[in-house]
Design a protein around this motif. Structure first.
Motif, PDB file in Angstrom:
ATOM      1  N   VAL B 222       0.898  -1.013  -0.168  1.00 41.52           N
ATOM      2  CA  VAL B 222       0.134   0.448  -0.226  1.00 41.52           C
ATOM      3  C   VAL B 222       0.599   1.284  -0.250  1.00 41.52           C
ATOM      4  O   VAL B 222       1.630   1.080   0.651  1.00 41.52           O
ATOM      5  CB  VAL B 222      -1.196   0.206   1.210  1.00 41.52           C
ATOM      6  N   ARG B 223       0.576   2.622  -0.530  1.00 41.97           N
ATOM      7  CA  ARG B 223       1.584   3.222  -1.067  1.00 41.97           C
ATOM      8  C   ARG B 223       0.338   4.290  -1.026  1.00 41.97           C
ATOM      9  O   ARG B 223       0.312   4.894  -1.589  1.00 41.97           O
ATOM     10  CB  ARG B 223       2.465   3.277  -2.239  1.00 41.97           C
ATOM     11  N   ALA B 224       1.645   6.033  -0.168  1.00 41.14           N
ATOM     12  CA  ALA B 224       0.926   6.834  -0.476  1.00 41.14           C
ATOM     13  C   ALA B 224       1.503   8.056  -0.768  1.00 41.14           C
ATOM     14  O   ALA B 224       3.267   7.677  -0.416  1.00 41.14           O
ATOM     15  CB  ALA B 224      -0.134   7.334   0.708  1.00 41.14           C
ATOM     16  N   VAL B 225       1.357   8.805  -2.115  1.00 40.29           N
ATOM     17  CA  VAL B 225       1.941  10.014  -1.965  1.00 40.29           C
ATOM     18  C   VAL B 225       1.963  11.513  -2.104  1.00 40.29           C
ATOM     19  O   VAL B 225       0.247  11.796  -2.515  1.00 40.29           O
ATOM     20  CB  VAL B 225       3.235   9.396  -3.533  1.00 40.29           C
ATOM     21  N   ALA B 226       2.377  12.418  -1.855  1.00 35.17           N
ATOM     22  CA  ALA B 226       2.101  14.073  -1.977  1.00 35.17           C
ATOM     23  C   ALA B 226       3.441  14.821  -2.250  1.00 35.17           C
ATOM     24  O   ALA B 226       4.343  14.544  -1.693  1.00 35.17           O
ATOM     25  CB  ALA B 226       1.369  14.186  -0.342  1.00 35.17           C
ATOM     26  N   VAL B 227       3.187  15.563  -3.073  1.00 31.52           N
ATOM     27  CA  VAL B 227       4.665  15.951  -3.918  1.00 31.52           C
ATOM     28  C   VAL B 227       3.784  17.744  -4.201  1.00 31.52           C
ATOM     29  O   VAL B 227       2.498  18.010  -4.608  1.00 31.52           O
ATOM     30  CB  VAL B 227       4.567  16.127  -5.130  1.00 31.52           C
ATOM     31  N   THR B 228       4.259  19.008  -3.590  1.00 36.49           N
ATOM     32  CA  THR B 228       3.599  20.051  -4.571  1.00 36.49           C
ATOM     33  C   THR B 228       5.332  21.061  -4.776  1.00 36.49           C
ATOM     34  O   THR B 228       6.270  20.605  -4.431  1.00 36.49           O
ATOM     35  CB  THR B 228       3.314  21.055  -2.935  1.00 36.49           C
ATOM     36  N   THR B 229       4.865  21.534  -5.839  1.00 35.87           N
ATOM     37  CA  THR B 229       5.663  22.686  -6.184  1.00 35.87           C
ATOM     38  C   THR B 229       5.267  23.774  -7.215  1.00 35.87           C
ATOM     39  O   THR B 229       3.544  24.171  -7.285  1.00 35.87           O
ATOM     40  CB  THR B 229       6.515  21.637  -7.651  1.00 35.87           C
ATOM     41  N   GLU B 230       6.697  24.571  -7.519  1.00 36.70           N
ATOM     42  CA  GLU B 230       5.520  26.440  -8.585  1.00 36.70           C
ATOM     43  C   GLU B 230       5.999  24.951  -9.397  1.00 36.70           C
ATOM     44  O   GLU B 230       7.092  25.379  -9.715  1.00 36.70           O
ATOM     45  CB  GLU B 230       6.611  27.107  -7.909  1.00 36.70           C
ATOM     46  N   ALA B 231       4.789  25.252 -10.615  1.00 34.66           N
ATOM     47  CA  ALA B 231       4.982  24.572 -11.552  1.00 34.66           C
ATOM     48  C   ALA B 231       5.050  25.763 -12.746  1.00 34.66           C
ATOM     49  O   ALA B 231       4.091  26.683 -12.759  1.00 34.66           O
ATOM     50  CB  ALA B 231       4.053  23.632 -12.182  1.00 34.66           C
ATOM     51  N   THR B 232       5.691  25.465 -14.092  1.00 36.06           N
ATOM     52  CA  THR B 232       6.038  26.571 -15.161  1.00 36.06           C
ATOM     53  C   THR B 232       5.204  25.850 -15.907  1.00 36.06           C
ATOM     54  O   THR B 232       6.168  24.814 -16.692  1.00 36.06           O
ATOM     55  CB  THR B 232       6.839  28.142 -15.315  1.00 36.06           C
ATOM     56  N   VAL B 233       4.267  25.668 -17.097  1.00 37.68           N
ATOM     57  CA  VAL B 233       4.067  25.273 -18.483  1.00 37.68           C
ATOM     58  C   VAL B 233       3.925  25.783 -20.221  1.00 37.68           C
ATOM     59  O   VAL B 233       3.006  26.645 -19.730  1.00 37.68           O
ATOM     60  CB  VAL B 233       2.832  24.054 -18.060  1.00 37.68           C
TER      61      VAL B 233
END
Lengths: 143, 400
Positions: B222-233
């Protein structure tokens, strides 16, 4: 008569023992400087990259026989409970994600014996009929 | 005279050996054994310091029309699915190693790209520290994203693995493993940045921070992930298309996100008992502003019959913020072209021909995209009123 029956029993038992001893049976072997026994679960953990140590805390160096060897099939059946295709795919993922390397493959039962006897912290497996004093038998897995 | 002295010990040795034939055999066996072990030691010394591995994939896909799911159309080329990677693992010390992976992809004209280049250090048995260029651990299979051989499918379920094209970052991570009784908990924290040119955009992630937690009893994971970033696309493909029509876009038109807050969350589980393999992941990505917020999920199940492992997979993905894209990039190009919705159904099989080589056959049916064909060949979908496509894939994966 009684003595005779007893001796017959002894002979039969000895025969059974002899036959049993001569049957090609899988045994888990290790270096003389390692632990005296190991459980099937501990062997499985080592061969499936879940543990890098022997029960006595030593860093383990595991060896395996080449694909197609009958003892390897026996080992897969009794210990890892996974087939070769599964193991190859599993190890490719471990290797290519930097998580570890598979047990080193030796070319024959003879080289298995010699490399286990000369590598500190080694573990391997062999046909019981080929075992001699150079290595220590740690476990005889029950089918 | 001299010769005699040289020969004498030899003759003596021979006669001594010959006297007891059995001990001679034993001596030979012993020497053989010593030789074997010396050879093995030589090999192990050689193997220990540097190891090379790699993987290779090639295949052919063809679609029933030009909807363009995963870029596959009615005429595709073999090169699109081909890649070759080489990985070197160098043991620096007993506790440290350097890992480098070079990947050459057919669709990038086989130009080798460094996908991994990191140093890892294990101060204790349970802690691993890494620094360098690594895979972004968004998904359960991120680490082995391109290693087709280690995956059950012809391609990872695109509903989840498709929308995010950024796959690596430069930074550092720490992984801590707690071994319980026949189970383990692994926590990972990572930070870094990313600049990547993908097929449709250039993306920049700044101040990337994330964490994963997984638990396994080696049957269930069982796996959980959380990521935060400032994105430029920056939508480079959109800009190229406009340019090909001779349209000069005003500055900023193709900037889909500009240092906007982006978050990613995912949960997943897998089950593998050596016979059955079930995998599922649910993910959500959110980006402030007009760039898409997408929810995705898939579940797949496979069963091993000897060297054959047939599988079924269903997947779904849908943008959640369509009501925010009311404006337009250009008078005829609404922001709504980013809206995405589709269902995917895959049936296929893996066939392990020999350890190290697997062939996969897959048919994926995609539907439900007629109102929101983001990421597909939109002109074609809209003009021809297509609402489904089938993609047929034959793939060869190898690891060595």
């Amino acid at each position: 008569m009684k003595t005779r029956r007893t001796s017959l029993t002894v002979v039969l038992a000895a025969l059974c023992l002899f036959v049993g001893g001569a049957r090609a049976e899988l045994v888990i072997i290790g270096h003389h400087g390692g632990p005296d026994t190991i459980t099937p679960q501990q062997v499985k953990d080592i061969y499936l990259n879940r543990s890098s140590r022997l029960p006595d805390g030593q860093r383990v160096v595991a060896f395996q026989l080449p694909a197609g060897n009958s003892m390897r099939d026996e080992f897969n059946e009794l210990i890892t409970e996974r087939n070769d295709a599964w193991l190859k795919s599993f190890w490719s993922r471990q290797v290519l994600t930097g998580k570890g390397h598979p047990p080193r493959e030796v070319s024959s039962a003879n080289s298995m014996k010699s490399v286990v006897s000369s590598t500190l912290g080694s573990i391997g497996y062999l046909d019981s009929t080929l075992v001699d004093d150079s290595v220590k038998v740690l476990l005889t897995p029950e089918p | 005279m001299k010769t005699y002295f040289r020969v004498a010990p030899l003759a003596l040795a021979i006669s001594a050996g010959g006297a007891v034939a059995q001990s001679n055999d034993e001596a030979v066996a012993q020497m053989q054994q010593q030789l074997n072990s010396m050879q093995q030691q030589l090999n192990s010394v050689k193997n220990d310091r540097v190891r090379f591995n790699g993987f290779f994939s090639t295949g052919y896909s063809r679609a029933s029309n030009d909807v363009g799911f995963t870029g596959v159309s009615e005429d595709s080329s073999v090169g699109d699915q081909s890649l070759l990677a080489l990985q070197g693992t160098f043991d620096v010390t007993e506790k440290s190693q350097a890992v480098m992976q070079l990947v050459g992809r057919g669709y990038e004209d086989w130009e080798p790209v460094i996908e991994w280049a990191y140093l890892s250090h294990r101060p204790t048995n349970n802690l691993q520290l890494r620094a360098g260029k690594m895979r972004l651990p968004f998904f359960m299979y991120s680490d082995s994203l391109e290693v087709g051989y280690s995956q059950p499918w012809a391609r990872p379920p695109q509903s989840v693995y498709g929308p995010i094209e950024s796959t690596s970052y430069v930074g550092a991570d720490a992984t801590y493993t707690i071994n319980l009784d026949n189970s383990a908990i692994t926590t990972q924290a990572f930070t870094g940045f990313n600049d990547q040119n993908t097929r449709s955009a250039t993306t920049e992630f700044r101040n990337l921070i994330g964490s994963t937690v997984s638990w396994t009893d080696y049957l269930w994971t069982v796996r959980a992930v959380a990521v935060t970033t400032e994105a430029t696309v920056e939508a480079t493909r959109l800009a190229e298309r406009a340019a090909s029509f001779g349209i000069q876009l005003p500055p900023g038109t193709t900037t889909l996100a500009d240092s906007d807050r982006a978050n990613f969350f995912g949960v997943g589980f897998s089950y593998d008992d050596g016979t059955w393999q079930v995998i599922s992941e649910v993910t959500r990505s959110e980006v402030d502003g007009r760039f898409t917020d997408t929810d995705s999920a898939y579940i797949s199940a496979g069963r091993r019959f000897g060297s054959w492992t047939p599988y079924l997979a269903i997947g779904w993905s849908e943008t959640q913020d369509d009501d925010e894209r009311t404006g337009e990039f250009l008078p005829t190009v609404p922001e709504a072209i980013l809206n995405t919705r589709r269902d995917e159904y895959s049936v296929g099989t893996r066939w392990d021909i020999t350890p190290g080589v697997a062939i996969k056959m897959d048919v994926t049916h995609v539907r439900g995209f007629e109102d929101a064909p983001g990421g597909l060949n939109q002109d074609y979908v809209l003009v021809n009123e297509k609402n489904s496509t089938n993609v047929y894939t034959l793939k060869l994966d190898s690891a060595f």
